[in-house]
Design an enzyme around this catalytic site. Structure first.
Site, PDB file in Angstrom:
ATOM      1  CG  ASP A  22      55.240   1.719   8.279  1.00  0.00           C
ATOM      2  OD1 ASP A  22      55.527   2.783   8.850  1.00  0.00           O
ATOM      3  OD2 ASP A  22      54.170   1.547   7.674  1.00  0.00           O
ATOM      4  CD  GLU A 191      48.796   4.839   8.408  1.00  0.00           C
ATOM      5  OE1 GLU A 191      48.785   5.522   7.380  1.00  0.00           O
ATOM      6  OE2 GLU A 191      49.632   5.007   9.302  1.00  0.00           O
TER       7      GLU A 191
HETATM    8  C1  FRU Z   1      52.367   3.847   8.164  1.00  0.00           C
HETATM    9  C2  FRU Z   1      52.258   4.102   6.680  1.00  0.00           C
HETATM   10  C3  FRU Z   1      51.561   2.943   6.001  1.00  0.00           C
HETATM   11  C4  FRU Z   1      52.073   3.039   4.600  1.00  0.00           C
HETATM   12  C5  FRU Z   1      53.482   3.506   4.804  1.00  0.00           C
HETATM   13  C6  FRU Z   1      53.996   4.409   3.728  1.00  0.00           C
HETATM   14  O1  FRU Z   1      53.414   4.482   8.792  1.00  0.00           O
HETATM   15  O2  FRU Z   1      51.580   5.320   6.462  1.00  0.00           O
HETATM   16  O3  FRU Z   1      50.168   2.968   6.121  1.00  0.00           O
HETATM   17  O4  FRU Z   1      52.005   1.825   3.933  1.00  0.00           O
HETATM   18  O5  FRU Z   1      53.524   4.180   6.042  1.00  0.00           O
HETATM   19  O6  FRU Z   1      55.358   4.647   3.871  1.00  0.00           O
END
Ligand code: FRU
Length: 440
Positions: A22, A191
């Protein structure tokens, strides 16, 4: 070229070495776009989550600046956001950058860090964590200034809902409400939220994994109103809206403090179904192109209008050339009711895109695009509703991705491809294609 250089994007942000997912904590200040990202500096699969940092002055060319927030006793560093605190409401100084992230340890809690040098270095707040719960999935805080309510808001993902909080000082947060029960798609965990004012309305971005329209992770959204306390969706609960109809558009959130009221977002260009297995080795994953969001109405519903940022077009030559290269912008006009564009190479690998005016769809088929067998979920044909007709298509080809946009912003489709040789030929039917190369 070996596979690394063959597939490494030329005009998309990617780490030189290591795993990335992300985009995090993005903000603009004093002419610089700051992008932090979920980063494993020690290997090219998901682990050791740390915030890496890159900057750009044009949203296309990025420079890696090192790692800024590293794991500690509270956990590894998951996704989050930043704000520019111009009025020093938090007390770390005027114009300090205040960043929020999830500490992923025994449980998921929210932490804060601040920077007094425009995001180059951060200090963690001494009273972390600032928000706790007993939910297993409680993460990805996005903070925004709410002008009408005259306070800060924080939105985070809590299981399959989004929780909303408010604060005057960026440190003490009051729970306000939750949104999501019964609304939209619940095929996975919610998320990476965002909450954005768009004219009179508000847009709530909700990334979800799995549950996407073609499997795995994807970005859904809701349009409605928000008074600083509660988000109210304007659509019926069962209505589901997707921001992008490809397989590789996830964790999309906005830059805070963008100039001229622009809403600029950046996706992670992969899918949790196979992100750890894509056939690059030194690094894994890139960001999709930066996009600008607004709203449009079609048959009584409001949808997000997605357009590539102007900086992306500026990166290409003014005059078209004849031939397709591994990095190109294709402008497709004179589109007939059944138009098709096929990109191919002499190994028989191809990607077929079809516009079907009668059924009002656009599709992209990557089942024979090159290397596809590293994961069973990779082969796919993705199809988007076009909400009316498409007059002009804008297609961005890079070494391992294709992003197709309706120039009016009613459709976007982002897909990875791993051809064994760059596609160098275009077969176009029922349309006219002009090819533009990247500026040198
Ligand atoms: C989304 C996610 C988020 C988390 C991150 C962990 O892709 O699962 O929810 O904060 O990646 O790397």
């Amino acid at each position: 070229a070996n596979r690394e250089t063959r597939w490494r994007p030329i005009y998309h942000h990617t780490p030189t070495y290591g795993w990335m997912n992300d985009p995090n904590g993005m903000f603009y200040k004093d002419g610089v776009w700051n992008l932090y990202f979920q980063y494993n500096p020690y290997g090219s699969t998901w682990e050791n989550m740390t915030w890496g940092h890159s900057t750009s002055t044009d949203l296309v060319n990025w420079t890696y600046q090192g790692d800024v927030i590293e794991p500690d006793a509270l956990g590894t560093i998951f996704s989050g956001s930043s704000v520019v605190d111009y009025k020093n409401t938090a007390g770390f100084g005027e114009g300090a950058i205040i960043s929020y992230y999830t500490s992923a340890g025994q449980s998921q809690t929210q932490s804060m860090a601040y920077s007094t040098d425009n995001g180059k270095t951060f200090k963690k707040y001494s009273d972390n964590p600032i928000l706790t719960s007993n939910l297993p999935d409680f993460r990805d805080p996005k903070v925004l200034w709410n002008d009408e309510a005259s306070h800060w808001n924080l939105i985070l993902a809590a299981g399959q809902q989004m929780n909303i909080y408010s604060s005057k000082n960026l440190k003490d947060w009051k729970y306000e409400s939750s949104f999501g029960e019964g609304y939209g798609n619940h095929g996975g965990v919610w998320e990476c939220p965002d909450l954005l004012k768009m004219g009179d309305k508000w847009l709530l971005i909700c990334n979800i994994n799995p549950g996407g329209p073609f499997g795995g992770s994807a970005t859904q959204y809701f349009v409605g109103s928000f008074d600083g306390h509660k988000f109210t969706c304007e659509s019926k609960p069962e209505v589901t809206k997707w921001m992008d109809y490809g397989k590789d558009h996830y964790a999309t959130v906005s830059f805070s403090n963008a100039p001229d009221g622009r809403i600029v977002v950046l996706p992670w260009m992969s899918n949790w179904q196979y992100a750890n297995q894509v056939p690059t080795q030194q690094y894994r994953s890139a960001n999709g192109l930066p996009r600008e969001l607004s709203l449009f109405t079609y048959e009584g519903e409001d949808y997000v209008c997605v357009k590539p940022s102007p900086e992306v077009f500026a990166a290409f030559e003014q005059k078209p050339t004849g031939s397709l290269q591994s990095a190109a912008y294709l402008e497709v006009t004179n589109i007939k009711s059944n138009a098709s564009i096929v990109l191919c190479n002499d190994k028989g690998e191809k990607v077929a895109m079809v516009y079907d005016e009668k059924n009002r769809t656009f599709s992209m088929d990557r089942t024979e695009s090159g290397l596809t067998d590293f994961n069973n979920d990779f082969k796919a044909k993705t199809t988007a509703p076009t909400y009316g007709t498409i007059k002009k298509l804008q297609i961005f080809v890079d070494n391992s991705s294709i992003e197709a946009f309706d120039a009016d912003g009613k459709m976007s489709m982002t897909n990875l491809v791993f051809p064994n040789k760059p596609y160098d030929k275009i077969l176009a039917k029922g349309c006219k294609v002009k090819v533009y190369n990247l500026k040198k």
